[in-house]
Design an enzyme around this catalytic site. Sequence first.
Site, PDB file in Angstrom:
ATOM      1  N   ASP A  81       0.876  -1.208   0.071  1.00 32.13           N
ATOM      2  CA  ASP A  81      -0.010   0.016   0.043  1.00 32.13           C
ATOM      3  C   ASP A  81       1.033   1.384  -0.080  1.00 32.13           C
ATOM      4  O   ASP A  81       1.910   1.426   0.857  1.00 32.13           O
ATOM      5  CB  ASP A  81      -0.823   0.162   1.192  1.00 32.13           C
ATOM      6  CG  ASP A  81      -1.885   0.949   0.881  1.00 32.13           C
ATOM      7  OD1 ASP A  81      -2.518   1.560   0.183  1.00 32.13           O
ATOM      8  OD2 ASP A  81      -2.306   1.698   2.284  1.00 32.13           O
ATOM      9  N   HIS A 180      -8.181  10.266   4.834  1.00 30.77           N
ATOM     10  CA  HIS A 180      -7.422   9.328   5.615  1.00 30.77           C
ATOM     11  C   HIS A 180      -7.842   9.902   7.077  1.00 30.77           C
ATOM     12  O   HIS A 180      -7.732  10.668   7.673  1.00 30.77           O
ATOM     13  CB  HIS A 180      -5.954   9.613   5.274  1.00 30.77           C
ATOM     14  CG  HIS A 180      -5.684   8.852   4.046  1.00 30.77           C
ATOM     15  ND1 HIS A 180      -5.672   7.688   3.728  1.00 30.77           N
ATOM     16  CD2 HIS A 180      -4.699   9.268   3.061  1.00 30.77           C
ATOM     17  CE1 HIS A 180      -5.199   7.216   2.394  1.00 30.77           C
ATOM     18  NE2 HIS A 180      -4.780   8.618   2.008  1.00 30.77           N
ATOM     19  N   GLY A 209      -9.559   5.784   2.602  1.00 28.00           N
ATOM     20  CA  GLY A 209     -10.142   6.358   3.772  1.00 28.00           C
ATOM     21  C   GLY A 209     -11.498   6.269   4.065  1.00 28.00           C
ATOM     22  O   GLY A 209     -12.266   7.022   4.275  1.00 28.00           O
ATOM     23  N   VAL A 231      -9.349   0.186   4.381  1.00 29.96           N
ATOM     24  CA  VAL A 231      -9.804   0.490   6.046  1.00 29.96           C
ATOM     25  C   VAL A 231      -8.304   0.323   6.714  1.00 29.96           C
ATOM     26  O   VAL A 231      -7.712  -0.733   6.773  1.00 29.96           O
ATOM     27  CB  VAL A 231     -10.511  -0.384   6.376  1.00 29.96           C
ATOM     28  CG1 VAL A 231     -11.034  -0.153   7.731  1.00 29.96           C
ATOM     29  CG2 VAL A 231     -11.850  -0.450   5.381  1.00 29.96           C
TER      30      VAL A 231
END
Length: 288
Positions: A81, A180, A209, A231
Amino acid sequence: MLLHGTDALTAAAREGRAIPGFVAYNLETVQGIVAAAEAAGRPVLLQAGSSAFKHAGRAALMALALDAARRSDAALGVHLDHSRDLEEITACVEAGYTSVMVDGSHLPFAENVALTRKAVERAHAAGVWVEAELGALAGDEDVSTDARAAGGSMTDPEQAAEFVAATGVDALAVAVGNVHGFTAEPVRLDLDRLARIRAAVAVPLVLHGASGLPEEQLLGAVRRGVAKVNVNAELRRAYLQAVSSALPGALPGADVVSTWTAGRDAVAATALRITQKLSPTPSTTQPT
């Protein structure tokens, strides 16, 4: 069981549901996410990425996430990520990650395209799919402060189409008012903009977010083509609240095991609830 390829992602987009991408930082969060995936019986992405590497170490967290996914009966992808580093992307691809996100959203459009294209070339050569981001989200990925949507910039539908065509990405993370972390006021997504982006691009869309989003907003986004939902803050809060509650009873005997278990179980329960919300199944089994 490692989840390779984009079939699960494209199927989710076609069927009006979404795959959750849960961020993991340590052993307990990895275990909790895996337990939720096993209980839900739905595909889940275990996201061990750049920011978490700063805490656990890249080699250690990569090995932990990949081993947990391979040993599980659940369909688990292991996803990098928010990476801005081609060397890091290459390392994760070579280690066996099933997907990566290259984050050039902080760059001018042309530079974002160039960075993303390089990441796509490296990842696709190894059969790994790529997510990229266009637009910018307010807030911090790892610290839940009162983020405000005004701090970001929205994704332009026409530019999104140009970006996807120029880079060859497999999924596109968009900015449509999402942020976020948690916010003081409920977030309102620009669902009309999201629908226009969906009409302009052929690849599945990603919503970052998602923690704290009102349910009607979250499910509205899924109905408009979001096939992957990230998440992070919601799991972090569940973990810390459980650990905090367990500490008074654990401290006299220095019982670290019960404290860690409480955190892991809270992550599992939260991740299961979110997974079932995004992609309902008849299964109601609770993780242990």
